[in-house]
Design an enzyme around this catalytic site. Structure first.
Site, PDB file in Angstrom:
ATOM      1  CB  ILE A  55      -0.968  -0.021   1.205  1.00 56.12           C
ATOM      2  CG1 ILE A  55      -1.957  -1.182   1.053  1.00 56.12           C
ATOM      3  CG2 ILE A  55      -1.717   1.304   1.327  1.00 56.12           C
ATOM      4  CD1 ILE A  55      -2.829  -1.452   2.275  1.00 56.12           C
ATOM      5  CB  ILE A  82      -5.096   4.501   4.994  1.00 54.41           C
ATOM      6  CG1 ILE A  82      -3.677   4.494   4.433  1.00 54.41           C
ATOM      7  CG2 ILE A  82      -5.858   5.705   4.463  1.00 54.41           C
ATOM      8  CD1 ILE A  82      -2.940   3.225   4.455  1.00 54.41           C
ATOM      9  CB  ALA A  83      -1.751   2.054   8.931  1.00 53.51           C
ATOM     10  NE  ARG A  84      -5.549  -3.253  11.489  1.00 54.51           N
ATOM     11  CZ  ARG A  84      -6.050  -3.415  10.262  1.00 54.51           C
ATOM     12  NH1 ARG A  84      -6.421  -2.379   9.554  1.00 54.51           N
ATOM     13  NH2 ARG A  84      -6.225  -4.626   9.769  1.00 54.51           N
ATOM     14  CD  GLU A 117     -11.246   1.207  13.097  1.00 52.49           C
ATOM     15  OE1 GLU A 117     -11.747   0.199  12.565  1.00 52.49           O
ATOM     16  OE2 GLU A 117     -10.234   1.779  12.660  1.00 52.49           O
ATOM     17  CG  HIS A 131     -11.265   0.339   8.938  1.00 49.94           C
ATOM     18  ND1 HIS A 131     -10.673  -0.219  10.038  1.00 49.94           N
ATOM     19  CD2 HIS A 131     -10.557  -0.129   7.874  1.00 49.94           C
ATOM     20  CE1 HIS A 131      -9.671  -0.989   9.664  1.00 49.94           C
ATOM     21  NE2 HIS A 131      -9.577  -0.956   8.341  1.00 49.94           N
TER      22      HIS A 131
HETATM   23  P1  NAP Z   1       2.881  -4.753   3.699  1.00 46.39           P
HETATM   24  O1  NAP Z   1       2.985  -4.939   2.231  1.00 46.39           O
HETATM   25  O2  NAP Z   1       3.208  -5.877   4.597  1.00 46.39           O
HETATM   26  O3  NAP Z   1       3.755  -3.470   4.082  1.00 46.39           O
HETATM   27  C1  NAP Z   1       4.003  -3.077   5.389  1.00 46.39           C
HETATM   28  C2  NAP Z   1       5.128  -2.066   5.391  1.00 46.39           C
HETATM   29  O4  NAP Z   1       5.269  -1.579   6.722  1.00 46.39           O
HETATM   30  C3  NAP Z   1       6.485  -2.643   4.977  1.00 46.39           C
HETATM   31  O5  NAP Z   1       7.175  -1.718   4.179  1.00 46.39           O
HETATM   32  C4  NAP Z   1       7.206  -2.829   6.311  1.00 46.39           C
HETATM   33  O6  NAP Z   1       8.625  -2.644   6.250  1.00 46.39           O
HETATM   34  C5  NAP Z   1       6.638  -1.679   7.103  1.00 46.39           C
HETATM   35  N1  NAP Z   1       6.775  -1.942   8.526  1.00 46.39           N
HETATM   36  C6  NAP Z   1       6.410  -3.023   9.224  1.00 46.39           C
HETATM   37  N2  NAP Z   1       6.735  -2.893  10.513  1.00 46.39           N
HETATM   38  C7  NAP Z   1       7.347  -1.703  10.625  1.00 46.39           C
HETATM   39  C8  NAP Z   1       7.934  -0.998  11.701  1.00 46.39           C
HETATM   40  N3  NAP Z   1       7.948  -1.515  12.933  1.00 46.39           N
HETATM   41  N4  NAP Z   1       8.480   0.213  11.457  1.00 46.39           N
HETATM   42  C9  NAP Z   1       8.472   0.731  10.218  1.00 46.39           C
HETATM   43  N5  NAP Z   1       7.926   0.112   9.143  1.00 46.39           N
HETATM   44  C10 NAP Z   1       7.374  -1.083   9.352  1.00 46.39           C
HETATM   45  O7  NAP Z   1       1.392  -4.339   4.091  1.00 46.39           O
HETATM   46  P2  NAP Z   1       0.318  -3.543   3.198  1.00 46.39           P
HETATM   47  O8  NAP Z   1      -0.472  -4.489   2.375  1.00 46.39           O
HETATM   48  O9  NAP Z   1       0.987  -2.386   2.542  1.00 46.39           O
HETATM   49  O10 NAP Z   1      -0.686  -3.030   4.351  1.00 46.39           O
HETATM   50  C11 NAP Z   1      -0.218  -2.152   5.364  1.00 46.39           C
HETATM   51  C12 NAP Z   1      -1.264  -2.036   6.463  1.00 46.39           C
HETATM   52  O11 NAP Z   1      -2.376  -1.286   5.991  1.00 46.39           O
HETATM   53  C13 NAP Z   1      -1.892  -3.358   6.910  1.00 46.39           C
HETATM   54  O12 NAP Z   1      -1.066  -4.046   7.845  1.00 46.39           O
HETATM   55  C14 NAP Z   1      -3.207  -2.932   7.494  1.00 46.39           C
HETATM   56  O13 NAP Z   1      -3.104  -2.733   8.880  1.00 46.39           O
HETATM   57  C15 NAP Z   1      -3.488  -1.589   6.807  1.00 46.39           C
HETATM   58  N6  NAP Z   1      -4.686  -1.680   5.961  1.00 46.39           N
HETATM   59  C16 NAP Z   1      -5.709  -0.800   6.144  1.00 46.39           C
HETATM   60  C17 NAP Z   1      -6.842  -0.869   5.334  1.00 46.39           C
HETATM   61  C18 NAP Z   1      -7.970   0.092   5.489  1.00 46.39           C
HETATM   62  O14 NAP Z   1      -9.099  -0.253   5.093  1.00 46.39           O
HETATM   63  N7  NAP Z   1      -7.756   1.270   5.998  1.00 46.39           N
HETATM   64  C19 NAP Z   1      -6.933  -1.857   4.355  1.00 46.39           C
HETATM   65  C20 NAP Z   1      -5.863  -2.720   4.186  1.00 46.39           C
HETATM   66  C21 NAP Z   1      -4.737  -2.632   4.992  1.00 46.39           C
HETATM   67  P3  NAP Z   1       9.615  -3.709   5.567  1.00 46.39           P
HETATM   68  O15 NAP Z   1       9.185  -3.778   4.124  1.00 46.39           O
HETATM   69  O16 NAP Z   1      10.971  -3.091   5.706  1.00 46.39           O
HETATM   70  O17 NAP Z   1       9.420  -4.987   6.295  1.00 46.39           O
END
Ligand code: NAP
Length: 297
Positions: free
Chosen positions: A140, A214-216, A245, A263
């Site tokens: 994302i 948009i994360a958590r 939430e 959300h």
């Molecule tokens: P992803 O592909 O797993 O990407 C997560 C990113 O966060 C990676 O770049 C990771 O770094 C980084 N990260 C993880 N832990 C970290 C930390 N402690 N400090 C700094 N960076 C960190 O996940 P995604 O698919 O992009 O989704 C991200 C999040 O969006 C989900 O986990 C979910 O909570 C949220 N989300 C929200 C909605 C909504 O409806 N609002 C929908 C879907 C998802 P590395 O690459 O270096 O490991």
């Protein structure tokens, strides 16, 4: 033979209908025969639930968040987790950009004023030329960066490690905030990121800065955010997610420089249809002895 599924949260009706064609669905009481849990990205799966499900083989998440799942307990029992990556990436990235523009261009505030009969044109901020900081450059985060690129003076990011991308890596979140005009959160929830955006990060984002989440909700110290917004130590916030939430603090609801969303990041017809298909594909692959396409490492 139909498999039993325990539904850990409500799921969209279309997915429920599709699952009911192949499986027997159970709510409320986890049946000991269930080999599958299905639920949304906010579901809680802890050791106590796992103890009630001795036959469990796979947790199929309708989403990509799994911060409510006790991964250690799951791994210790050899249970798989499968998510629906890619099906929602673009939609959530669109939501992040929409929230940023809605704050900077006062879209929601001016809409409210106009509905009240007030034709006034308070000035917003130019989106073009803003420095965009992204916390979490995964699927994302990268989709957000690609969308922000045509607007941005510069794109910066923090992740656990630097990526082979043209955008500048800033290892520390507080430093990222200081160097950004718009700080967009796209990292997972969980203990590592809990409360990562605190008063210091917000102060370093500064009085011209905008926070988009948009994360958590758990990534942000919500009390600190409210205090920073109320005292205009940051310029505004666009929030798709909240600490508790569906509760949204009144303090956030009453501020005009805050844009709120329920959300809804992945809530498009197309995205939800693809997510449902992927839940099914994950389960079919699992029971066919294949690797589910959304299997977590
Ligand atoms: P992803 O592909 O797993 O990407 C997560 C990113 O966060 C990676 O770049 C990771 O770094 C980084 N990260 C993880 N832990 C970290 C930390 N402690 N400090 C700094 N960076 C960190 O996940 P995604 O698919 O992009 O989704 C991200 C999040 O969006 C989900 O986990 C979910 O909570 C949220 N989300 C929200 C909605 C909504 O409806 N609002 C929908 C879907 C998802 P590395 O690459 O270096 O490991």
């Amino acid at each position: 033979m139909p498999q039993d599924i325990f539904l850990a949260t409500a799921i969209p009706p279309a997915l429920e209908i599709a699952l009911a064609e192949r499986f027997t669905l159970h709510r409320d009481t986890p049946p000991p025969t269930a080999r599958v849990i299905v639920g949304g990205g906010m579901m809680t799966v802890d050791a106590a639930l796992l103890d009630q499900l001795p036959a469990l083989q796979i947790i199929a998440v309708h989403g990509v968040g799994f911060d409510g799942i006790d991964r250690e307990a799951v791994a210790a029992r050899g249970i798989r987790i499968a998510i629906t990556p890619d099906a929602l990436t673009d939609d959530v990235a669109d939501q992040a950009i929409a929230l940023w523009l809605a704050v900077d261009r006062r879209i929601a505030a001016n809409d409210r004023a106009l509905r009240m009969g007030n034709w006034t044109v308070p000035l917003g901020r130019r989106a073009t030329g803003r420095r965009i900081g992204i916390f979490g450059l995964g699927r994302i985060g990268q989709a957000i960066a690609r969308r922000a690129e045509p607007f941005a003076a510069e794109i910066l990011y923090t992740a656990r490690s630097a990526k082979p991308v043209a955008w500048r890596y800033v290892p520390e979140l507080a430093q990222l905030a200081e160097e950004s005009d718009v700080l967009i959160l796209a990292a997972p929830g969980g203990t590592e990121t809990h409360g990562a955006v605190d008063a210091e990060v917000l102060d370093r984002l500064g009085a011209d800065g905008v926070l988009v989440n948009i994360a958590r909700g758990s990534l942000v110290d919500e009390e600190a955010l409210i205090a920073a917004l109320e005292s205009h130590r940051i310029a505004g916030a666009g929030l798709d997610v909240f600490a508790d939430e569906p509760e949204v603090p009144y303090a956030l609801r009453r501020m005009n420089h805050v844009v709120l969303a329920p959300h809804q990041g992945s809530a498009t017809r197309e995205g939800r249809a693809e997510m449902a298909q992927m839940v099914i594909a994950n389960l079919e692959a699992h029971f066919d002895g294949q690797e589910p396409p959304g299997l977590l490492d």
